[in-house]
Design a protein around this motif. Structure first.
Motif, short mmCIF file in Angstrom:
data_model
loop_
_atom_site.label_atom_id
_atom_site.label_comp_id
_atom_site.label_asym_id
_atom_site.label_seq_id
_atom_site.Cartn_x
_atom_site.Cartn_y
_atom_site.Cartn_z
N GLU A 5 0.85 -1.19 0.00
CA GLU A 5 0.00 0.00 0.00
C GLU A 5 0.88 1.23 0.00
N LEU A 6 0.54 2.19 -0.83
CA LEU A 6 1.27 3.45 -0.94
C LEU A 6 0.31 4.59 -0.63
N THR A 7 0.73 5.53 0.21
CA THR A 7 -0.12 6.66 0.55
C THR A 7 0.67 7.96 0.46
N ARG A 8 0.08 8.95 -0.16
CA ARG A 8 0.66 10.30 -0.21
C ARG A 8 -0.44 11.30 0.09
N THR A 9 -0.08 12.39 0.70
CA THR A 9 -1.02 13.47 0.98
C THR A 9 -0.48 14.73 0.33
N TYR A 10 -1.36 15.46 -0.34
CA TYR A 10 -0.94 16.70 -0.96
C TYR A 10 -2.07 17.71 -0.90
N GLU A 11 -1.70 18.98 -1.04
CA GLU A 11 -2.68 20.06 -1.02
C GLU A 11 -2.91 20.58 -2.43
N VAL A 12 -4.16 20.91 -2.69
CA VAL A 12 -4.57 21.39 -4.01
C VAL A 12 -5.30 22.72 -3.80
N PRO A 13 -4.94 23.78 -4.54
CA PRO A 13 -5.56 25.08 -4.33
C PRO A 13 -6.93 25.21 -5.00
N ALA A 14 -7.84 24.31 -4.64
CA ALA A 14 -9.21 24.33 -5.18
C ALA A 14 -10.14 23.70 -4.15
N GLU A 15 -11.38 24.09 -4.19
CA GLU A 15 -12.37 23.54 -3.27
C GLU A 15 -12.58 22.05 -3.55
N PRO A 16 -13.00 21.28 -2.53
CA PRO A 16 -13.23 19.85 -2.73
C PRO A 16 -14.16 19.51 -3.90
N ALA A 17 -15.19 20.31 -4.12
CA ALA A 17 -16.11 20.02 -5.24
C ALA A 17 -15.39 20.09 -6.58
N ALA A 18 -14.45 21.03 -6.74
CA ALA A 18 -13.70 21.15 -7.99
C ALA A 18 -12.73 19.98 -8.16
N VAL A 19 -12.10 19.57 -7.05
CA VAL A 19 -11.18 18.42 -7.10
C VAL A 19 -11.97 17.16 -7.46
N LEU A 20 -13.12 16.97 -6.81
CA LEU A 20 -13.97 15.82 -7.10
C LEU A 20 -14.38 15.81 -8.57
N ALA A 21 -14.85 16.94 -9.07
CA ALA A 21 -15.30 17.02 -10.47
C ALA A 21 -14.17 16.65 -11.43
N HIS A 22 -12.96 17.04 -11.10
CA HIS A 22 -11.82 16.72 -11.96
C HIS A 22 -11.50 15.23 -11.92
N LEU A 23 -11.54 14.64 -10.74
CA LEU A 23 -11.13 13.24 -10.57
C LEU A 23 -12.17 12.22 -11.00
N VAL A 24 -13.40 12.64 -11.26
CA VAL A 24 -14.41 11.67 -11.71
C VAL A 24 -14.51 11.60 -13.24
N GLU A 25 -13.74 12.43 -13.94
CA GLU A 25 -13.74 12.42 -15.40
C GLU A 25 -12.55 11.63 -15.93
#
Length: 150
Positions: A5-25
């Motif tokens: 198992e590999l885990t990384r944590t990072y910060e993204v300068p966008a609201e969770p809804a925008a990150v979600l919308a990007h990752l579901v496409e």
């Protein structure tokens, strides 16, 4: 079958809804993973998306191999508007299997993403697969942050 198992944590300068919308496409994964060069045969069924992703591997800088992997992608809104999760399962030739999740949480400057991969592969292939997956994970946080900062 051996697994890791590999885990990384990072910060993204966008609201969770925008990150979600990007990752579901599915098409957004091209370039989000440095190995991924194409997405084909996208089928949506309710909250589940199935597609074929094409990973391109280069050996010795001369020989390329296109690896066609089957991906199943699901998203779950969290209990609060500032959290969500994207889950996926990958079936790759050669017996490599991967499940992954992106846990997306609101953070001071946008979102914190916890990127977790659970990888299993036949003996002798796990080290190679985990190395490549780790490289992809390291790049993904940077690329996602650059894309969503625009």
């Amino acid at each position: 079958m051996p697994s890791t198992e590999l885990t990384r944590t990072y910060e993204v300068p966008a609201e969770p809804a925008a990150v979600l919308a990007h990752l579901v496409e599915p098409d957004n994964y091209v370039g989000l993973s440095p190995l991924l060069v194409a997405v084909r045969d996208v089928r949506r069924e309710d909250e589940v998306t199935h597609y074929v992703a094409v990973e391109r591997f280069r050996f010795l800088g001369l020989v390329t191999h296109d690896n066609h992997i089957r991906v199943t992608l699901r998203s779950e809104p969290g209990g609060l508007p500032e959290e969500a999760t994207v889950h996926g399962d990958v079936v790759s030739p050669g017996g490599v299997r991967m499940s992954y999740s992106f846990a997306i949480h609101a953070h001071d400057n946008g979102s914190r993403v916890v990127d977790t991969l659970h990888l299993s592969a036949p003996f002798g292939l796990l080290r190679f697969a985990a190395g490549k997956a780790g490289e992809v994970q390291a790049a993904r946080g940077r690329v996602l942050a650059e894309r969503l900062a625009r």
